[in-house]
Design a protein around this motif. Structure first.
Motif, PDB file in Angstrom:
ATOM      1  N   LYS A 120       0.864  -1.220   0.230  1.00 28.94           N
ATOM      2  CA  LYS A 120       0.008  -0.106  -0.033  1.00 28.94           C
ATOM      3  C   LYS A 120       0.778   1.197   0.117  1.00 28.94           C
ATOM      4  CE  LYS A 120      -3.823   2.089   2.371  1.00 28.94           C
ATOM      5  NZ  LYS A 120      -5.013   1.687   3.576  1.00 28.94           N
ATOM      6  N   SER A 121       2.013   1.317   0.716  1.00 28.76           N
ATOM      7  CA  SER A 121       2.927   2.386   0.851  1.00 28.76           C
ATOM      8  C   SER A 121       3.378   2.681  -0.657  1.00 28.76           C
ATOM      9  CB  SER A 121       4.025   2.064   1.993  1.00 28.76           C
ATOM     10  OG  SER A 121       4.784   3.118   2.019  1.00 28.76           O
ATOM     11  N   ASP A 122       3.872   1.622  -1.159  1.00 29.71           N
ATOM     12  CA  ASP A 122       4.533   1.576  -2.741  1.00 29.71           C
ATOM     13  C   ASP A 122       3.544   2.198  -3.616  1.00 29.71           C
ATOM     14  OD1 ASP A 122       6.992   1.181  -1.866  1.00 29.71           O
ATOM     15  OD2 ASP A 122       6.887  -1.161  -1.826  1.00 29.71           O
ATOM     16  N   LEU A 123       2.250   1.628  -3.443  1.00 27.83           N
ATOM     17  CA  LEU A 123       1.178   2.007  -4.475  1.00 27.83           C
ATOM     18  C   LEU A 123       0.843   3.491  -4.353  1.00 27.83           C
ATOM     19  CD1 LEU A 123      -1.175  -0.827  -4.074  1.00 27.83           C
ATOM     20  CD2 LEU A 123      -0.022  -0.068  -6.407  1.00 27.83           C
ATOM     21  N   THR A 124       0.911   4.116  -2.802  1.00 34.23           N
ATOM     22  CA  THR A 124       0.691   5.204  -2.609  1.00 34.23           C
ATOM     23  C   THR A 124       1.776   6.270  -3.217  1.00 34.23           C
ATOM     24  OG1 THR A 124      -0.222   5.022  -0.598  1.00 34.23           O
ATOM     25  CG2 THR A 124       0.736   7.249  -0.731  1.00 34.23           C
ATOM     26  N   LYS A 125       3.240   5.797  -3.309  1.00 30.94           N
ATOM     27  CA  LYS A 125       4.285   6.390  -3.991  1.00 30.94           C
ATOM     28  C   LYS A 125       3.924   6.584  -5.378  1.00 30.94           C
ATOM     29  CE  LYS A 125       7.772   5.251  -0.460  1.00 30.94           C
ATOM     30  NZ  LYS A 125       8.987   4.300  -0.370  1.00 30.94           N
ATOM     31  N   ILE A 126       3.683   5.409  -5.992  1.00 31.76           N
ATOM     32  CA  ILE A 126       3.489   5.325  -7.499  1.00 31.76           C
ATOM     33  C   ILE A 126       2.333   6.299  -7.781  1.00 31.76           C
ATOM     34  CG2 ILE A 126       2.504   3.877  -9.232  1.00 31.76           C
ATOM     35  CD1 ILE A 126       3.703   1.416  -7.857  1.00 31.76           C
ATOM     36  N   GLY A 127       1.224   6.500  -7.102  1.00 34.29           N
ATOM     37  CA  GLY A 127       0.162   7.559  -7.282  1.00 34.29           C
ATOM     38  C   GLY A 127       0.683   8.657  -7.106  1.00 34.29           C
ATOM     39  N   LYS A 128       1.742   8.905  -6.364  1.00 32.17           N
ATOM     40  CA  LYS A 128       2.102  10.483  -6.168  1.00 32.17           C
ATOM     41  C   LYS A 128       3.162  10.736  -7.230  1.00 32.17           C
ATOM     42  CE  LYS A 128       0.659  10.880  -1.432  1.00 32.17           C
ATOM     43  NZ  LYS A 128       1.355  11.163   0.105  1.00 32.17           N
ATOM     44  N   GLY A 129       3.631   9.727  -8.257  1.00 29.31           N
ATOM     45  CA  GLY A 129       4.687   9.975  -8.981  1.00 29.31           C
ATOM     46  C   GLY A 129       6.171  10.100  -8.374  1.00 29.31           C
ATOM     47  N   LYS A 130       6.171   9.288  -7.179  1.00 22.28           N
ATOM     48  CA  LYS A 130       7.526   9.187  -6.643  1.00 22.28           C
ATOM     49  C   LYS A 130       8.055   7.763  -7.128  1.00 22.28           C
ATOM     50  CE  LYS A 130       6.639  11.534  -2.261  1.00 22.28           C
ATOM     51  NZ  LYS A 130       6.308  11.454  -1.001  1.00 22.28           N
ATOM     52  N   PRO A 131       9.320   8.110  -7.678  1.00 19.48           N
ATOM     53  CA  PRO A 131      10.031   6.645  -8.131  1.00 19.48           C
ATOM     54  C   PRO A 131      10.279   5.689  -6.984  1.00 19.48           C
ATOM     55  CG  PRO A 131      11.605   8.344  -8.085  1.00 19.48           C
ATOM     56  CD  PRO A 131      10.347   9.098  -7.802  1.00 19.48           C
ATOM     57  N   LEU A 132      10.238   4.388  -7.544  1.00 20.92           N
ATOM     58  CA  LEU A 132      10.501   3.296  -6.602  1.00 20.92           C
ATOM     59  C   LEU A 132      12.097   3.035  -6.692  1.00 20.92           C
ATOM     60  CD1 LEU A 132       7.519   1.108  -6.897  1.00 20.92           C
ATOM     61  CD2 LEU A 132       7.926   2.670  -5.285  1.00 20.92           C
ATOM     62  N   SER A 133      12.820   2.308  -6.011  1.00 16.50           N
ATOM     63  CA  SER A 133      14.170   1.936  -6.139  1.00 16.50           C
ATOM     64  C   SER A 133      14.008   0.441  -6.816  1.00 16.50           C
ATOM     65  CB  SER A 133      14.425   1.449  -4.587  1.00 16.50           C
ATOM     66  OG  SER A 133      15.769   0.800  -4.744  1.00 16.50           O
ATOM     67  N   GLN A 134      14.959   0.233  -7.356  1.00 22.39           N
ATOM     68  CA  GLN A 134      15.034  -0.982  -8.289  1.00 22.39           C
ATOM     69  C   GLN A 134      14.808  -2.316  -7.434  1.00 22.39           C
ATOM     70  OE1 GLN A 134      18.557  -0.554 -10.729  1.00 22.39           O
ATOM     71  NE2 GLN A 134      17.999   1.384 -11.406  1.00 22.39           N
ATOM     72  N   ILE A 135      14.844  -3.616  -8.332  1.00 25.03           N
ATOM     73  CA  ILE A 135      14.595  -4.522  -7.603  1.00 25.03           C
ATOM     74  C   ILE A 135      16.090  -5.492  -7.680  1.00 25.03           C
ATOM     75  CG2 ILE A 135      13.330  -6.870  -7.288  1.00 25.03           C
ATOM     76  CD1 ILE A 135      11.018  -5.164  -8.336  1.00 25.03           C
ATOM     77  N   LEU A 136      16.235  -6.181  -6.567  1.00 30.67           N
ATOM     78  CA  LEU A 136      17.302  -7.001  -6.660  1.00 30.67           C
ATOM     79  C   LEU A 136      17.047  -8.255  -6.532  1.00 30.67           C
ATOM     80  CD1 LEU A 136      19.513  -4.773  -4.045  1.00 30.67           C
ATOM     81  CD2 LEU A 136      19.701  -4.699  -6.394  1.00 30.67           C
ATOM     82  N   VAL A 137      17.668  -9.208  -7.546  1.00 33.82           N
ATOM     83  CA  VAL A 137      17.131 -10.597  -7.392  1.00 33.82           C
ATOM     84  C   VAL A 137      18.487 -11.328  -7.989  1.00 33.82           C
ATOM     85  CG1 VAL A 137      14.868 -10.064  -8.598  1.00 33.82           C
ATOM     86  CG2 VAL A 137      16.532 -10.549 -10.001  1.00 33.82           C
ATOM     87  N   VAL A 138      18.265 -12.786  -7.278  1.00 36.85           N
ATOM     88  CA  VAL A 138      19.352 -13.815  -7.795  1.00 36.85           C
ATOM     89  C   VAL A 138      18.673 -14.799  -8.567  1.00 36.85           C
ATOM     90  CG1 VAL A 138      20.700 -15.799  -6.821  1.00 36.85           C
ATOM     91  CG2 VAL A 138      20.333 -13.703  -5.466  1.00 36.85           C
ATOM     92  N   GLN A 139      19.149 -14.996  -9.754  1.00 42.83           N
ATOM     93  CA  GLN A 139      18.664 -15.608 -10.780  1.00 42.83           C
ATOM     94  C   GLN A 139      18.507 -17.041 -10.290  1.00 42.83           C
ATOM     95  OE1 GLN A 139      21.387 -16.605 -13.993  1.00 42.83           O
ATOM     96  NE2 GLN A 139      19.807 -16.652 -15.488  1.00 42.83           N
ATOM     97  N   GLY A 140      17.432 -17.709 -10.572  1.00 49.88           N
ATOM     98  CA  GLY A 140      17.135 -19.316 -10.436  1.00 49.88           C
ATOM     99  C   GLY A 140      17.953 -20.125 -11.330  1.00 49.88           C
ATOM    100  N   ASP A 141      17.471 -21.339 -11.209  1.00 51.80           N
ATOM    101  CA  ASP A 141      18.212 -22.433 -11.837  1.00 51.80           C
ATOM    102  C   ASP A 141      17.125 -23.462 -12.565  1.00 51.80           C
ATOM    103  OD1 ASP A 141      19.640 -24.557 -12.968  1.00 51.80           O
ATOM    104  OD2 ASP A 141      20.950 -24.572 -11.440  1.00 51.80           O
TER     105      ASP A 141
END
Length: 126
Positions: A68-89
């Motif tokens: 919900k907090s991130d959806l609020t940021k999106i609605g206000k046009g605030k950019p989100l931080s990128q996502i960090l992932v580890v590749q699966g196999d």
């Protein structure tokens, strides 16, 4: 439809957060190696729906406090931080690990499952 904005780079605190999560799954030397790889790899872009499927995680509901907090940021046009992932196999059935950004991933999915998300993808180490 609201468009999701993204920061040019992950927030500095995202890397320690990823390490904290990964420490639950791997020994310290492997975590150190993966986090170093996350810091070094270039940014890729992947669809929200594909990241969620590859991780095999459930989509958190929009009323989850962090989503919900991130959806609020999106609605206000605030950019989100990128996502960090580890590749699966694929050969062993190990899913992609969202090391940091699960809530941001879910918020992006709720906004538009075809959202292109900037991600840093570290290879899994053995």
């Amino acid at each position: 439809m609201t468009e999701v904005g993204w920061k040019a780079e992950p927030d500095e605190h995202d890397y320690p957060a990823a390490a904290d999560y990964l420490a639950l799954l791997a020994p310290p030397e492997q975590v150190t190696s993966i986090v170093a790889a996350l810091e070094a790899v270039p940014i890729a872009h992947k669809k929200a729906k594909d990241l969620l499927r590859a991780s095999r995680l459930e989509l958190l509901p929009p009323d989850n406090p962090h989503v919900k907090s991130d959806l609020t940021k999106i609605g206000k046009g605030k950019p989100l931080s990128q996502i960090l992932v580890v590749q699966g196999d694929l050969s062993t059935g190990v899913p992609l690990q969202i090391a940091d950004g699960y809530h941001r991933e879910c918020a992006s999915y709720h906004t538009d499952e075809n959202t292109d998300i900037p991600v840093k993808i570290a290879p899994s180490t053995r």
